[in-house]
Each structure stands twice: as structure tokens, then as C-alpha cells.
Write a protein that holds these residues in place. Structure first.
Motif, PDB file in Angstrom:
ATOM      1  N   TYR A   3      45.004  34.807  37.436  1.00 15.17           N
ATOM      2  CA  TYR A   3      44.680  36.187  37.077  1.00 15.17           C
ATOM      3  C   TYR A   3      45.919  37.070  37.186  1.00 15.17           C
ATOM      4  CZ  TYR A   3      39.680  35.119  37.708  1.00 15.17           C
ATOM      5  OH  TYR A   3      38.420  34.587  37.619  1.00 15.17           O
ATOM      6  N   GLU A  19      46.914  36.271  30.598  1.00 20.18           N
ATOM      7  CA  GLU A  19      46.892  34.947  31.218  1.00 20.18           C
ATOM      8  C   GLU A  19      46.754  33.837  30.184  1.00 20.18           C
ATOM      9  OE1 GLU A  19      44.384  37.656  33.991  1.00 20.18           O
ATOM     10  OE2 GLU A  19      44.820  37.435  31.854  1.00 20.18           O
ATOM     11  N   ASP A  44      40.380  39.795  32.348  1.00 19.72           N
ATOM     12  CA  ASP A  44      39.703  38.729  33.081  1.00 19.72           C
ATOM     13  C   ASP A  44      39.358  39.155  34.500  1.00 19.72           C
ATOM     14  OD1 ASP A  44      40.036  37.272  30.799  1.00 19.72           O
ATOM     15  OD2 ASP A  44      41.250  35.688  31.699  1.00 19.72           O
ATOM     16  N   LEU A  45      40.285  39.824  35.165  1.00 15.41           N
ATOM     17  CA  LEU A  45      40.051  40.291  36.536  1.00 15.41           C
ATOM     18  C   LEU A  45      38.887  41.262  36.579  1.00 15.41           C
ATOM     19  CD1 LEU A  45      41.191  40.325  39.503  1.00 15.41           C
ATOM     20  CD2 LEU A  45      42.421  42.395  38.822  1.00 15.41           C
TER      21      LEU A  45
END
Length: 335
Positions: A259, A141, A305-306
């Protein structure tokens, strides 16, 4: 009684599964679709028909590219959280008008409606196709996405930028989700898993791009739904590593985040075909073709990130997912 959640594209593939899961949780759902004929409407009607008998489901046939109809929808229902999945899909360029109507005008109408309704969180569908000509893998991302190679990808990149501007200007909390090659029961017949399965089952030839030397981050639909529902209940926050000198729509001080949702485990299309052959008990009649314009050789999601923010990342294996899909396919088609 709790306020309903709006799910747009509820007769679509992912939207149907999201609505189904929410209803199973006892939530109230307003499901919107306008049944565009991008693929067989009978499949959309069949999905919708499974939702409409539920007491906690309110079906709405609304074209979100119509601003008056969209405003009316929000006036008749009070939404705190919105899951916007309605869009014109597909990276293969055919007619630009539906992409502009659904993905640009329709998305703008949704942003305006959410802004004026004081929606607490808008979660919307973006796409892994925004990475376009990027060669760095896995796709993050935090990478640039300035070079989309399909009109569909360009509209999804535009959605991210539009949502970011509304978050900055009006404080509209929103989260964009870049889906990676979603498949599963009730899937789209224009996508590889369904298209290959249908052709092999009927003994027809399948067109295989680049001799099958193409890799996709195939992501089972239940994993996509889990990610959506975990994210819609939380408020988007600025990434602690955000750089004010180089703002990025994925990580900004505005209440907007982006995301990836993908399996983070690319599979070669040749392996996909072998799994479908095994599940069906039939060999494919293959015809090799060049890689079509707008397609890329490989996709892979960085889901750091998720995983960090919601404690989840997709994990269903392609073998298990294909077995489940083929079982559904046999039942739906009476094969």
C-alpha cells in the motif's frame, strides 16, 4: 495477557511514534533498535528514553542483521504481529554496506524468524522511492517499479519481492507500506523539514534543489501511524482484480499486499520553506543547487487501495504539520 507487538526501529522516527501510540492504547510493545550512527544517536536515545519507563514497554538492543540474535529475540518473546521499521534510510548514496546489512540481510532474518514463529501478520516499511524513474502520476501500487534510481530504493523493492516470495512459499502474511516523505516531531535531522528548520533557526544557509521547483507528497507522521495500526490488525488478502497472467507483488494470490501511505497532495518545496519561515519568524538564506542524484522532481501517492481497504487516508495539511513540528523543535532544542 495479550501477546506483545514487536516494533523494530523503535528508536527511529516512525518506530518511536508507532510504539508510543500502541502504548497509549494499552498494548504491550517489545521495541528493538541497534542505534546505528546514520544520524545523531542522541536523538535516538532521547526517543527511546521516553518509551523505556513505561511498564508495558520492553526495550531490546538487537542488531537484526545478526541471525542468532534475531532468533534469540523471537525465542524470548512470542509475537503474533510484527511491525518492522528498522532499516538503513536515505536515497543519497554513501556506503553500500549498511544498506545490504540492514535492508537485505536484516530483512531476511526477520522473514525467517516470523516464518518459524508462525507470526500472523508482518507489516514492514517500504518506500515511495521504489517508483524511481516512473513518470506517471500519481504513483499507484499497480504501476511497475522496475527502475529504482537509488540503492536504498533497490533494497526496498527487494524487500517487497522477498516478502512476496515468503508469502507464496510459506503462507507468511505480510504487508509492505510505501511511505511518502514523512515528517513531524522527533523527525530525522537529515530530511528536508528538520534540516531546513534547523538551519533557518540558526541563521545558516539552506541548499535548495532546482530553485525549490520540486514537489513532495509530505505526509505527517500521525497519519502514517494511523495507517500502520489499521493495517497490522487485519489480514492481507488477495486483490479481487489480481491478474494471474501478470502477477504483481502489490496484488497477488499470496497473503501479501503493498500500500501507498501518502498525503495525495504534493506541495512545492518553495511553499514548505515559506511555511517554516513563517513559523520561525525568520527568513531563509537560500543557495540554489542542482537536483542531487537519486532524487526525483515530484512524488504523489495514489491512496485508492488504502482508503478502500481500511477507510482511511492521510489528511493533515502541511501548514498544520509544520506548525506542530516547529513547536516540538523549539522545545527540544530550547530555541
Amino acid at each position: 495477557m495479550s501477546t506483545p507487538i514487536l516494533v523494530t526501529g523503535a528508536a527511529g522516527f516512525i518506530g518511536y511514534h508507532v510504539a508510543e501510540r500502541l502504548l497509549a492504547q494499552g498494548r504491550q510493545v517489545v521495541g528493538v533498535d541497534c542505534f546505528t550512527p546514520y544520524y545523531d544517536i542522541a536523538l535516538k536515545e532521547a526517543r527511546f528514553a521516553r518509551l523505556t519507563p513505561r511498564n508495558s514497554f520492553v526495550p531490546e538492543r538487537v542488531d537484526l542483521s545478526d541471525p542468532a540474535a534475531t532468533r534469540d529475540l523471537f525465542q524470548r518473546h512470542r509475537f503474533e504481529r510484527v511491525i518492522h521499521l528498522a532499516a538503513q534510510p536515505g536515497v543519497r548514496f554513501v556506503d553500500p554496506v549498511p544498506y545490504a546489512s540492514s535492508n537485505l540481510v536484516g530483512f531476511m532474518n526477520m522473514l525467517e524468524a516470523c516464518r518459524h514463529a508462525g507470526v500472523r501478520h508482518l507489516v514492514y516499511a517500504s518506500s515511495s522511492s521504489v517508483y524511481g524513474a516512473n513518470r506517471k502520476l500519481p504513483f499507484s501500487e499497480h504501476d511497475g517499479t522496475e527502475h529504482p534510481i537509488s540503492l536504498y530504493a533497490a533494497t526496498k523493492k527487494a524487500n517487497e519481492m522477498m516478502a512476496h516470495s515468503y508469502a507464496s512459499l510459506f503462507g507468511l502474511p505480510s504487508t509492505g507500506l510505501r511511505f511518502f516523505t514523512v515528517y513531524g516531531p522527533w523527525g530525522r535531522p537529515d530530511m528536508a523539514v528538520y534540516k531546513f528548520t534547523h538551519a533557518i533557526a540558526e541563521g545558516r544557509e539552506i541548499q535548495v534543489a532546482n530553485a525549490g521547483r520540486v514537489w513532495r507528497d509530505f505526509t505527517y507522521v500521525d497519519d502514517i501511524v494511523e495507517g500502520i495500526l489499521r493495517l497490522v490488525e487485519r489480514d492481507p488478502v488477495a486483490d479481487p482484480g489480481w491478474n494471474a497472467e501478470r502477477p504483481d507483488p502489490a496484488t497477488s494470490a499470496a497473503p501479501h499486499r503493498v500500500y501507498n501511505i501518502g498525503n495525495d497532495s504534493p506541495e512545492e518545496v518553495n511553499d514548505l520553506i515559506a511555511l517554516i519561515e513563517n513559523a520561525l519568524g525568520r527568513k531563509a538564506n537560500r543557495v540554489d543547487v542542482p537536483l542531487p542524484p537519486g532524487d526525483v522532481l515530484e512524488t504523489r501517492a495514489d491512496v485508492t487501495d488504502l482508503r478502500r481497504d481500511v477507510g482511511f487516508s492521510p489528511s493533515t495539511s502541511l501548514r498544520d504539520g509544520i506548525d506542530r513540528f516547529v513547536r516540538w523543535y523549539r522545545g527540544y532544542h530550547g530555541a
